[in-house]
Enzyme design. Structure first.
Site, PDB file in Angstrom:
ATOM      1  N   SER A 104      43.253  41.667  41.332  1.00  0.00           N
ATOM      2  CA  SER A 104      43.271  41.563  39.862  1.00  0.00           C
ATOM      3  C   SER A 104      43.258  40.094  39.421  1.00  0.00           C
ATOM      4  CB  SER A 104      44.522  42.251  39.307  1.00  0.00           C
ATOM      5  OG  SER A 104      45.678  41.632  39.851  1.00  0.00           O
ATOM      6  N   GLY A 105      43.188  39.167  40.377  1.00  0.00           N
ATOM      7  CA  GLY A 105      43.394  37.752  40.055  1.00  0.00           C
ATOM      8  C   GLY A 105      42.132  36.983  39.701  1.00  0.00           C
ATOM      9  N   ASP A 106      42.365  35.735  39.371  1.00  0.00           N
ATOM     10  CA  ASP A 106      41.334  34.812  38.918  1.00  0.00           C
ATOM     11  C   ASP A 106      40.266  34.560  39.996  1.00  0.00           C
ATOM     12  OD1 ASP A 106      40.450  32.510  37.127  1.00  0.00           O
ATOM     13  OD2 ASP A 106      40.966  31.431  38.968  1.00  0.00           O
ATOM     14  N   HIS A 132      40.060  19.310  51.510  1.00  0.00           N
ATOM     15  CA  HIS A 132      38.671  18.908  51.226  1.00  0.00           C
ATOM     16  C   HIS A 132      38.341  17.490  51.710  1.00  0.00           C
ATOM     17  CE1 HIS A 132      38.983  22.447  48.929  1.00  0.00           C
ATOM     18  NE2 HIS A 132      39.331  21.930  47.778  1.00  0.00           N
TER      19      HIS A 132
END
Ligand SMILES: NC(=O)c1ccc[n+]([C@@H]2O[C@H](COP(=O)([O-])OP(=O)(O)OC[C@H]3O[C@@H](n4cnc5c(N)ncnc54)[C@H](OP(=O)(O)O)[C@@H]3O)[C@@H](O)[C@H]2O)c1
Length: 505
Positions: free
Chosen positions: A18-20, A245
């Site tokens: 249900s998340g972003d 990163h």
């Protein structure tokens, strides 16, 4: 890399559905793979989260995500209907054994028994261990190659927590079944670093301390933390960007030539770089690392709040929104060559770029001109490309030297849009190719490189925060870090003012 493997039936279980992340990245990526025909005929997606919902409502939410965030724009009705027919939703309690019993039973029903089964953990990190342990109590997954698990970042918050998470994971899955995502490694231009270095004979002889003066890696964001203040308060720029990163990009720039593109060969070479990074002693942190936090200011004529005024951020927060660092790699190739890294929020522009600054020519025969050194810029975003700055004779009488640039952008040369990093990475998970994912030793080594900085910063609240205004390249200390060495930060090629050659807007 396994580019031609035929993919069998596949089911992707997304925890935290249900998340972003699911809405913005995972589903748009899977949908594009589906449209491009990369997914097997028989596949399904099971979304798991706590929120009560139905298959229809869940699909509706996902479609909105695709319409808004897919690089292709809005989904077409017929394609979406076909795709959506493979999606199911399961409302569940992550601490309840019954959740996993039902899930595994469902996965083993019908064609799914023989399918590749991918568990994608897109939940808050606090749930990673809970889910893995619950799964492990019900089934022996180790050695079952068709089961794979994908873990999102952040992978731990320091060396100790990363080790604990690795321990939980490897008690249930073999290392070969674990896919730790650093989405930077899925970017086309990041992968192109390997092609650029190792498919061209001309670079290798000069890619070393004899010809390169220093390397700069900049990953800048123009925006502030926005609504992610709660997450950022637990992370900060060092954990959020540098540990993963920036260090991974540094590994690709600095690694030795691989003998093949097998996953472990590439990963071994990346680990070699991390293990050769000179440790920063605790009493030297100030000399090698600078932190900053943005103040309130104006961006594009709009007022923006200070970090400490953002939602869910403590008003006396000591969390850094900017980091600049200097690292050395103690090996034959790079001895004495500094790698300057910087990243932050509310910097002058959104840009990721690696610059290799070559040494000046040993002798200047052109008496009237200064001959600036060559520079190679590998542009990761927003425009993907390569720029090489060389010197040329300016037309006219006399010998006047002027810098000129050779460049290409992906868009100009290849004329087709690059896939999103998540498309590349998800396809690799489905194919069972872990080359672009982080192995346990890589993650732990990356934490270890930053250990002393994390410790010192955690235990000393900075007295000068906030110390840079939005739109600046971080605090003054970042400037001092490099000018002390007689060098200066290079403006990323695409942000240089008056640029008219179209490399970057
Ligand atoms: N969003 C990004 O751009 C991004 C980028 C890189 C990595 N990540 C990582 O990917 C993961 C997911 O990110 P996200 O942005 O999608 O997160 P999110 O929206 O905050 O959370 C995902 C889902 O987890 C559930 N959840 C939230 N808090 C919970 C709690 N305390 N206990 C149990 N369930 C909880 C919620 O679903 P229910 O309440 O319905 O269960 C929520 O929809 C995180 O680990 C994040 O660090 C995200």
């Amino acid at each position: 890399m396994l580019r031609d493997v035929k993919i069998g039936p596949t089911v992707i279980v997304i925890f935290g559905a249900s998340g972003d992340l699911t809405r913005r990245k995972i589903i748009p990526a899977i949908y594009n793979l589906f449209i491009d025909g990369w997914l097997p005929e028989t596949f399904s997606i099971v979304g798991v989260a706590r929120t009560a919902s139905t298959d229809e409502a869940f699909c509706h939410q996902l479609r909105e995500g695709v319409d808004t965030f897919s690089r292709r724009g809005k989904a077409k009705e017929e394609e979406w209907s076909k795709f959506a027919s493979a999606i199911k939703y399961m409302a569940a309690d992550y601490n309840d054994r019954q959740t996993y019993l039902s899930l595994l039973e469902d996965l083993d029903a019908g064609w799914r028994q023989s399918a590749n089964k991918i568990f994608y953990l897109a939940t808050p990190p606090t749930l990673f261990t809970v889910i893995v342990e619950q799964l492990g109590q019900l089934k022996a997954f180790r050695g079952e190659k068709n089961y794979r698990i994908v873990i999102e970042k952040p992978f731990g918050k320091d060396l100790e927590s990363a080790r604990a998470l690795n321990q939980s994971l490897t008690e249930v899955f073999d290392e070969a079944q674990i896919y730790r995502i650093d989405h930077y490694l899925g970017k086309e231009t990041v992968q192109n670093i390997l092609a650029f270095r190792f498919a061209n004979a001309m670079w290798e002889p000069i890619w070393n301390r004899s010809y390169i003066d220093h390397v700069q890696i900049t990953v800048a964001e123009k925006v502030g933390v926005g609504r992610r203040g709660g997450y950022y308060e637990g992370a900060g720029a060092l954990r959020d960007m540098v540990q993963n990163h920036l260090l991974q990009v540094m590994c690709l720039v600095a690694m030795e030539p691989p003998t093949s593109f097998q996953a472990d060969e590439i990963r071994n070479k990346r680990v070699d770089v991390l293990s050769a990074i000179r440790p920063i002693e605790k009493d030297e942190v100030e000399k090698f690392a600078v932190r900053g936090q943005y103040d309130r200011g104006v961006v594009d004529d709009q007022p923006v709040p200070a970090y400490r005024e953002e939602e869910n951020v403590a008003e006396d927060s000591g969390k850094e929104t900017f980091v600049a660092m200097k690292l050395y790699i103690d090996n034959w190739r790079w001895q004495g060559v500094p790698f300057y890294l910087r990243t932050g929020k509310h910097l002058p522009g959104r840009v990721s770029e690696i610059s290799l600054q070559f040494r000046p020519v040993p002798h200047h025969p052109f008496s009237d001109s200064v001959t600036p050194a060559n520079r190679l810029a590998i542009q990761i975003e927003p425009k993907e490309g390569i720029m090489l700055r060389t010197q040329a004779k300016e037309p006219g009488l006399g010998m006047k030297i002027k810098p000129v640039e050779m460049h290409y952008t992906y868009q100009e040369v290849f004329k087709s849009a690059s896939p999103e990093a998540y498309e590349t990475l998800l396809l690799d998970v489905v194919r069972g190719d872990p080359s672009l994912f982080m192995r346990n030793d890589q993650v732990e080594m990356a934490w270890s490189v930053l250990g002393s900085v994390l410790e010192i910063w955690e235990n000393s609240i900075p007295v000068d925060f906030p110390n840079y205004a939005p739109g600046e390249w971080g605090p003054k200390g970042a400037e001092d870090l490099i000018t002390r060495d007689g060098r200066s930060w290079l403006v990323p090629a695409c942000l240089e003012s008056n640029r008219k050659d179209g490399i970057c807007p």
